[in-house]
Scaffold this motif. Structure first.
Motif, mmCIF file in Angstrom:
data_model
loop_
_atom_site.group_PDB
_atom_site.id
_atom_site.type_symbol
_atom_site.label_atom_id
_atom_site.label_comp_id
_atom_site.label_asym_id
_atom_site.label_seq_id
_atom_site.Cartn_x
_atom_site.Cartn_y
_atom_site.Cartn_z
ATOM 1 N N VAL A 1 -9.013 -2.894 2.216
ATOM 2 C CA VAL A 1 -8.389 -1.602 2.424
ATOM 3 C C VAL A 1 -9.418 -0.531 2.100
ATOM 4 C CG1 VAL A 1 -6.559 -0.040 1.702
ATOM 5 C CG2 VAL A 1 -6.092 -2.479 1.908
ATOM 6 N N ARG A 2 -9.796 0.237 3.098
ATOM 7 C CA ARG A 2 -10.836 1.245 2.931
ATOM 8 C C ARG A 2 -10.215 2.644 2.823
ATOM 9 N NH1 ARG A 2 -13.397 -2.468 1.455
ATOM 10 N NH2 ARG A 2 -14.972 -3.601 2.636
ATOM 11 N N ALA A 3 -10.994 3.567 2.291
ATOM 12 C CA ALA A 3 -10.541 4.954 2.158
ATOM 13 C C ALA A 3 -10.243 5.533 3.540
ATOM 14 C CB ALA A 3 -11.612 5.781 1.453
ATOM 15 N N GLN A 4 -9.175 6.317 3.612
ATOM 16 C CA GLN A 4 -8.796 6.987 4.841
ATOM 17 C C GLN A 4 -8.913 8.491 4.621
ATOM 18 O OE1 GLN A 4 -8.122 5.104 7.599
ATOM 19 N NE2 GLN A 4 -8.637 3.421 6.204
ATOM 20 N N GLN A 5 -9.575 9.171 5.544
ATOM 21 C CA GLN A 5 -9.833 10.590 5.375
ATOM 22 C C GLN A 5 -8.526 11.354 5.215
ATOM 23 O OE1 GLN A 5 -12.124 12.298 8.511
ATOM 24 N NE2 GLN A 5 -12.477 14.218 7.445
ATOM 25 N N GLY A 6 -8.469 12.180 4.154
ATOM 26 C CA GLY A 6 -7.285 13.004 3.925
ATOM 27 C C GLY A 6 -6.172 12.316 3.175
ATOM 28 N N TRP A 7 -6.374 11.039 2.762
ATOM 29 C CA TRP A 7 -5.313 10.285 2.108
ATOM 30 C C TRP A 7 -5.790 9.754 0.764
ATOM 31 C CZ3 TRP A 7 -0.295 9.363 3.794
ATOM 32 C CH2 TRP A 7 0.006 9.799 5.085
ATOM 33 N N ALA A 8 -4.848 9.652 -0.177
ATOM 34 C CA ALA A 8 -5.054 8.891 -1.410
ATOM 35 C C ALA A 8 -4.207 7.633 -1.293
ATOM 36 C CB ALA A 8 -4.632 9.703 -2.630
ATOM 37 N N LEU A 9 -4.788 6.466 -1.618
ATOM 38 C CA LEU A 9 -4.105 5.189 -1.433
ATOM 39 C C LEU A 9 -4.056 4.416 -2.740
ATOM 40 C CD1 LEU A 9 -5.742 3.966 1.918
ATOM 41 C CD2 LEU A 9 -3.582 5.190 1.644
ATOM 42 N N GLY A 10 -2.924 3.750 -2.945
ATOM 43 C CA GLY A 10 -2.779 2.814 -4.047
ATOM 44 C C GLY A 10 -2.424 1.453 -3.496
ATOM 45 N N ARG B 1 7.946 -5.980 -6.939
ATOM 46 C CA ARG B 1 6.911 -5.863 -7.960
ATOM 47 C C ARG B 1 5.655 -5.232 -7.359
ATOM 48 N NH1 ARG B 1 5.130 -11.408 -10.278
ATOM 49 N NH2 ARG B 1 7.357 -11.457 -10.806
ATOM 50 N N GLY B 2 5.301 -5.660 -6.135
ATOM 51 C CA GLY B 2 4.153 -5.059 -5.475
ATOM 52 C C GLY B 2 4.375 -3.593 -5.163
ATOM 53 N N ASP B 3 5.614 -3.224 -4.816
ATOM 54 C CA ASP B 3 5.938 -1.832 -4.524
ATOM 55 C C ASP B 3 5.719 -0.962 -5.755
ATOM 56 O OD1 ASP B 3 6.987 0.112 -2.609
ATOM 57 O OD2 ASP B 3 8.707 0.235 -3.965
ATOM 58 N N ALA B 4 6.174 -1.445 -6.905
ATOM 59 C CA ALA B 4 5.988 -0.687 -8.146
ATOM 60 C C ALA B 4 4.503 -0.596 -8.499
ATOM 61 C CB ALA B 4 6.772 -1.342 -9.279
ATOM 62 N N GLY B 5 3.768 -1.696 -8.301
ATOM 63 C CA GLY B 5 2.346 -1.675 -8.603
ATOM 64 C C GLY B 5 1.579 -0.718 -7.712
ATOM 65 N N ALA B 6 1.922 -0.684 -6.422
ATOM 66 C CA ALA B 6 1.254 0.240 -5.505
ATOM 67 C C ALA B 6 1.559 1.690 -5.866
ATOM 68 C CB ALA B 6 1.683 -0.052 -4.073
ATOM 69 N N ALA B 7 2.802 1.950 -6.292
ATOM 70 C CA ALA B 7 3.168 3.311 -6.690
ATOM 71 C C ALA B 7 2.354 3.752 -7.905
ATOM 72 C CB ALA B 7 4.660 3.387 -6.985
ATOM 73 N N ARG B 8 2.201 2.846 -8.886
ATOM 74 C CA ARG B 8 1.397 3.191 -10.057
ATOM 75 C C ARG B 8 -0.068 3.428 -9.676
ATOM 76 N NH1 ARG B 8 4.746 -0.794 -12.460
ATOM 77 N NH2 ARG B 8 3.183 -2.415 -12.055
ATOM 78 N N ALA B 9 -0.588 2.571 -8.802
ATOM 79 C CA ALA B 9 -1.975 2.730 -8.371
ATOM 80 C C ALA B 9 -2.180 4.048 -7.631
ATOM 81 C CB ALA B 9 -2.385 1.559 -7.486
ATOM 82 N N LEU B 10 -1.185 4.460 -6.835
ATOM 83 C CA LEU B 10 -1.300 5.727 -6.117
ATOM 84 C C LEU B 10 -1.302 6.902 -7.088
ATOM 85 C CD1 LEU B 10 -1.336 7.477 -3.590
ATOM 86 C CD2 LEU B 10 1.165 7.284 -3.495
ATOM 87 N N ARG B 11 -0.453 6.831 -8.101
ATOM 88 C CA ARG B 11 -0.425 7.925 -9.075
ATOM 89 C C ARG B 11 -1.775 8.051 -9.776
ATOM 90 N NH1 ARG B 11 5.031 6.169 -9.770
ATOM 91 N NH2 ARG B 11 4.497 4.834 -11.542
ATOM 92 N N ARG B 12 -2.405 6.913 -10.058
ATOM 93 C CA ARG B 12 -3.738 6.969 -10.663
ATOM 94 C C ARG B 12 -4.746 7.553 -9.687
ATOM 95 N NH1 ARG B 12 -5.870 2.205 -14.326
ATOM 96 N NH2 ARG B 12 -7.387 3.882 -14.552
ATOM 97 N N ALA B 13 -4.635 7.186 -8.411
ATOM 98 C CA ALA B 13 -5.561 7.723 -7.415
ATOM 99 C C ALA B 13 -5.447 9.239 -7.328
ATOM 100 C CB ALA B 13 -5.285 7.089 -6.052
ATOM 101 N N LEU B 14 -4.226 9.750 -7.384
ATOM 102 C CA LEU B 14 -4.031 11.195 -7.321
ATOM 103 C C LEU B 14 -4.544 11.867 -8.588
ATOM 104 C CD1 LEU B 14 -0.443 11.210 -5.792
ATOM 105 C CD2 LEU B 14 -2.535 11.970 -4.646
ATOM 106 N N VAL C 1 0.849 -1.190 0.000
ATOM 107 C CA VAL C 1 0.000 0.000 0.000
ATOM 108 C C VAL C 1 0.881 1.236 0.000
ATOM 109 C CG1 VAL C 1 -1.840 1.258 1.202
ATOM 110 C CG2 VAL C 1 -1.777 -1.239 1.304
ATOM 111 N N HIS C 2 0.634 2.140 -0.942
ATOM 112 C CA HIS C 2 1.268 3.458 -0.955
ATOM 113 C C HIS C 2 0.197 4.501 -0.689
ATOM 114 C CE1 HIS C 2 5.328 2.802 -3.211
ATOM 115 N NE2 HIS C 2 5.053 1.793 -2.410
ATOM 116 N N GLY C 3 0.565 5.553 0.041
ATOM 117 C CA GLY C 3 -0.398 6.601 0.323
ATOM 118 C C GLY C 3 0.245 7.967 0.334
#
Length: 533
Positions: free
Chosen positions: A397-406, A418-431, A335-337
């Protein structure tokens, strides 16, 4: 949660009416032998409501009956003491008859309102039989009415109840003690969780099941009910509060109970039984304590393996050697946030990941919300490892107030990079998409990528993307631009660069690849090439 020693043991009314020495006889009201009686109370007050707590067998000799009312149950003859009660004819009631009818109707109504379990009417010294008006009132209002014969003192009824309560309390304590002993022995033996569930099922004549937070059955013992009842029991887990709590319901003649086990793994114990009393609840409470300790012990063992893996890494062991200790966790999600509205990257570039420590309470709160202790909170950035070995799914994994999560797709311990890279990409999409949580799609079997042999996919990927070797910023721009459907603005936000930079990079990618990136077929082929890469 019930106390381990039941404070009150009710006695069925049938125990008292079945005592030959008392000679009690039920003459009116519902014939339910299981009617629970908690106490015996004697009163001659015309209104018993202020003097009852509920559950009593209320004894009276009818002294409060209006004087001068004929009693048709004795053929109209006067009863002892000058008081009368009547069985009025349908027409032509006298004042005394109407007064008696009204009195007993009100007396029974107030007894029902007070929660009396039953009425006991004593023959002598006032009446020589139970007034018929009282019989009719009890039948109408559903209150059991018991005749106490002339030779039975009210104190004898009270003593018989006390003796029955003492005997039943002793039996309950013995049953509870035996259950505690067998449950503790099961917890100390091999395969303790199934063993405890098995003992609990036998002791309660029930079906006992260990449930995960989503209601999934992890282990069970006893005769299982039908699918509908099992589904209803599983649904009760959603009503549990954080920490120790319990929820009860029913399905036909079956009693359903769910108990939260608390701890770091929010599991639950479900019980489906044909009966339930205070002792059953106390036995279930013992099982809850034992299962909480057993499941927490497993969580502690997992924490020990993680700590050992960390020690190996810090002492210089290769990553695969440390990852072997985590194989028992099966899979992980990364999880990246990032705090919303922050310039976290710029703020952390100077300090690095080892910069200032955040508020420990904030870190602890996020760890609790995510369900893992493996949380790295630095400034406005968050990284976490979520073990999925306890049947947990990353969708929790639920939404956390004030945070964007991947959140990454599940990976093994040896492929956390590999999971670290995937979480980073997911976070960029969330933002970029202003979404609270974005989850990376599972790779295996999730799309057409799985239809191509891995070696063929890698070969195609190498051939198509070879011109981008040595240019990671171009490859990452292409990946993000394609994932965001060619949106210049959203790609710029996700990569934290100017939109003109995105345009320049995409144009350069097209030249290097010798492809027209405006064509949909080209984009699709490049997207799959990136996935295989």
């Amino acid at each position: 949660m019930e106390e381990l020693i039941p404070p009150t043991v009710p006695v069925p009314l049938s125990v008292l009416t079945g005592d030959a020495e008392l000679g009690l006889r039920q003459v009116a009201g519902p014939q339910d032998p299981a009617t629970p009686v908690y106490a015996v109370h004697t009163s001659e007050m015309a209104d018993p409501l202020p003097y009852l707590l509920g559950g009593e067998l209320l004894l009276s000799a009818g002294v409060h009956c209006p004087v001068g009312a004929p009693d048709s149950s004795t053929g109209g003859a006067a009863v002892r003491g000058g008081a009368h009660a009547g069985d009025p004819a349908p027409h032509g009631q006298g004042d005394g008859e109407r007064s008696a009818e009204s009195h007993w109707e009100r007396y029974v109504a107030r007894s029902v309102e007070a929660g009396a379990a039953a009425l006991g009417f004593g023959i002598a010294p006032v009446h020589d039989r139970v007034p018929a008006a009282l019989v009719r009132a009890c039948d109408r209002q559903g209150l059991p009415l018991v005749e106490v014969p002339e030779g039975t003192p009210f104190t004898a009824v009270a003593r018989a109840l006390w003796q029955a309560v003492t005997q039943r309390r002793h039996q309950a304590l013995r049953r509870l003690s035996e259950a505690q002993r067998t449950l503790a022995a099961a917890a100390a033996g091999p395969n303790p969780v199934p063993a405890v569930l098995g003992q609990l099922a036998r002791r309660l004549d029930a079906w006992a099941v260990l449930l995960d937070p989503g209601g999934r059955e992890l282990a069970a013992a006893g005769s299982a009910p039908n699918a509908e009842v099992r589904s209803e029991l599983a649904a009760l887990t959603g009503r549990l509060r954080p920490g120790p709590s319990s929820v009860a319901s029913s399905a036909g003649d079956l009693h359903l109970s769910v108990y939260g086990l608390g701890g770091r793994k929010p599991l639950a114990l479900g019980v489906c039984a044909p009966h339930r009393d205070a002792v059953d609840g106390s036995i279930a409470a013992v099982a809850v304590v034992l299962l909480s300790l057993l499941t927490e012990r497993r969580a502690a063992a997992a924490e020990e393996r993680r700590a050992a893996a960390l020690v190996r890494l810090m002492l210089g062991d290769p990553v695969p050697e440390a990852a072997r200790l985590l194989d028992g966790e099966e899979q992980w999600a990364v999880v990246h946030g990032r705090r919303r509205g922050s310039a976290a990257r710029g703020a952390n570039e100077g300090a690095g990941r080892g910069g200032r420590a955040d508020d420990p309470l904030a870190a602890a709160s996020l760890a609790e919300a995510l369900g893992t202790t493996l949380v790295d909170l630095s400034g406005d950035e968050l990284r976490a490892l979520l073990p999925l070995g306890e049947k947990r799914v990353r969708d929790q994994v639920r939404a956390q107030q004030g945070w964007a999560l991947g959140v990454s797709a599940p990976v093994s311990a040896g492929h956390l990079d590999r999971g670290d890279a995937g979480a980073a990409r997911a976070l960029r999409r969330a933002l970029a998409e202003r979404r609270p949580v974005v989850r990376e799609r599972d790779g295996a079997g999730a799309d057409v990528v799985s239809l191509v042999a891995p070696e063929d996919g890698r070969a195609l990927s190498s051939a198509r993307l070879a011109p981008l070797d040595g240019h990671p910023e171009l490859e990452e721009t292409l990946r993000m631009w394609l994932s965001l459907n060619g949106s210049w603005d959203r790609t710029a936000v996700a990569l934290e660069v100017h939109r003109n930079t995105v345009r320049q990079r995409v144009a350069r990618i097209g030249r290097l690849l010798g492809q027209d990136l405006s064509e949909q077929d080209v984009r699709m082929e490049l997207w799959f090439a990136l996935k295989w890469r």
